[in-house]
Enzyme design. Structure first.
Site, PDB file in Angstrom:
ATOM      1  N   CYS A 217      49.851 -26.839  38.657  1.00 14.88           N
ATOM      2  CA  CYS A 217      51.306 -26.631  38.727  1.00 14.88           C
ATOM      3  C   CYS A 217      51.658 -25.314  38.033  1.00 14.88           C
ATOM      4  O   CYS A 217      51.383 -25.148  36.845  1.00 14.88           O
ATOM      5  CB  CYS A 217      52.059 -27.784  38.070  1.00 14.88           C
ATOM      6  SG  CYS A 217      53.839 -27.466  38.053  1.00 14.88           S
TER       7      CYS A 217
ATOM      8  N   LYS B 110      54.932 -38.403  43.396  1.00 16.43           N
ATOM      9  CA  LYS B 110      55.241 -37.154  42.688  1.00 16.43           C
ATOM     10  C   LYS B 110      54.390 -37.051  41.422  1.00 16.43           C
ATOM     11  O   LYS B 110      54.169 -38.047  40.731  1.00 16.43           O
ATOM     12  CB  LYS B 110      56.733 -37.146  42.316  1.00 16.43           C
ATOM     13  CG  LYS B 110      57.177 -35.985  41.425  1.00 16.43           C
ATOM     14  CD  LYS B 110      57.180 -34.663  42.126  1.00 16.43           C
ATOM     15  CE  LYS B 110      57.539 -33.511  41.170  1.00 16.43           C
ATOM     16  NZ  LYS B 110      57.258 -32.194  41.749  1.00 16.43           N
TER      17      LYS B 110
HETATM   18  C1  SIN Z   1      56.862 -28.743  40.482  1.00 15.54           C
HETATM   19  O1  SIN Z   1      57.379 -29.845  40.210  1.00 15.54           O
HETATM   20  O2  SIN Z   1      57.173 -27.713  39.873  1.00 15.54           O
HETATM   21  C2  SIN Z   1      55.847 -28.660  41.556  1.00 15.54           C
HETATM   22  C3  SIN Z   1      54.666 -29.429  41.244  1.00 15.54           C
HETATM   23  C4  SIN Z   1      53.422 -28.644  41.418  1.00 15.54           C
HETATM   24  O3  SIN Z   1      53.462 -27.495  41.891  1.00 15.54           O
HETATM   25  O4  SIN Z   1      52.376 -29.123  41.055  1.00 15.54           O
END
Ligand code: SIN
Length: 312
Positions: free
Chosen positions: A130, A46
């Site tokens: 993001c 993540k």
């Molecule tokens: C998120 O955690 O909002 C998604 C991550 C991303 O879109 O890079």
């Protein structure tokens, strides 16, 4: 005919064409260990930040249609130090480990990249796409800031550094980003992050479906595949094989994987199908890709890569 989907990204070998994309189900160690045991050819963690984050208020993720998602998670993660630790523990699965990082300033990006350069990861994906942080524009749309970011992070170590890019919709933007990637010798790109700031409405309650950012969220899954394909192809044409390409965005089947391969992607990351269907997706997408390769008489990824033909 024996067919292999072995491939590589920036010199790092992957046992198959298909792996996970950074997303909600690769946050905790237990989830990453599941990826280790699955047919995903890499473990992509993540996106992490300097501090641990709870992320955005819920509801922040919803299914749309059969194969789509909208999400505004807001980068919930355990903080980068945990993922540095995890990279060592995950080595036992014998597959490449990929860090994904997002800073809230240039200095934070430097700290994150430096930390993972010294860790056990094989690749570092710098997430500049993001769309889900309130008040924080996507760095990937600011080419001046991208130049600063690359000049400060590209020379920090020997591990290959890549960019997870937002979708671009104009050839001038593909040109500008490709120039930067080549100038700074970025090792790989991941095209694309979710399609940012889309709105979904529940007509019966008259409310937005997602709570954060007045309902604006990143769209992913099958619907965005034509945009991902276009971005993969655009960078394939501009980077001339000097930079590896991860396709990401809307790959849900072996046929999709084959299309990304024709467009020039070296490997495919799967996000939404993993979220919806679980780790079996890596197995069935790779099997489907083998069927497509056989059908077209190709025996390897290399033979088929980039072999898209244009109508005359
Ligand atoms: C998120 O955690 O909002 C998604 C991550 C991303 O879109 O890079």
């Amino acid at each position: 005919m024996s067919v292999s989907t072995k491939t590589s990204i920036a010199g790092v070998e992957l046992d198959s064409y298909v792996c996970n994309a950074s997303g909600p189900k690769c946050t905790a160690y237990s989830e990453l260990a599941e990826l280790g045991k699955s047919d995903s050819s890499a473990i992509i963690m993540k996106t992490c930040t300097i501090q641990p984050r709870e992320g955005n208020p819920k509801p922040r993720l919803a299914r749309i249609g059969e194969h789509g998602l909208v999400q505004s998670m807001g980068l919930p993660n355990l903080g980068y130090k945990k993922y540095v630790e995890f990279s060592t523990k995950l080595k036992k699965y014998g597959k490449p480990i990929v860090a994904s990082v997002a800073g809230f300033s240039l200095n934070e990006y430097i700290t994150l990249v430096e930390a993972f350069q010294k860790s056990d990861v094989d690749l570092i994906e710098v997430n500049v796409g993001c769309p889900n942080i309130e008040g924080k524009p996507q760095v990937g749309y600011d080419f001046g800031q991208m130049r600063d970011l690359l000049s400060l992070t590209c020379g920090l170590g020997k591990k290959p550094l890549g960019l997870k890019l937002p979708p671009y919709f104009d050839p001038a933007h593909w040109d500008a980003m490709a120039d930067l990637i080549l100038d700074y010798r970025v090792s790989f790109v991941s095209c694309i992050n979710s399609l940012g700031n889309t709105l979904t409405i529940d007509p019966w309650t008259r409310k937005t479906i997602i709570k954060p950012k007045k309902g604006l969220a990143g769209l992913s899954g099958e619907t965005i595949k034509p945009i991902s394909l276009a971005n993969v192809r655009a960078f394939c044409e501009r980077l001339g094989g000097k930079v590896s390409i991860f396709a990401v965005g809307g790959g849900v089947s072996g046929v999709d994987a084959f299309e990304f391969l024709l467009a020039g992607a070296d490997a495919l990351q799967v996000g939404t199908a993993f979220e919806i269907n679980g780790a079996d997706c890596f197995t069935y997408i790779n099997k489907g890709l083998i069927t497509m390769l056989k059908y077209h008489g190709f025996s390897s990824i290399e033979e088929a890569k980039g072999k898209l033909e244009y109508l005359q």
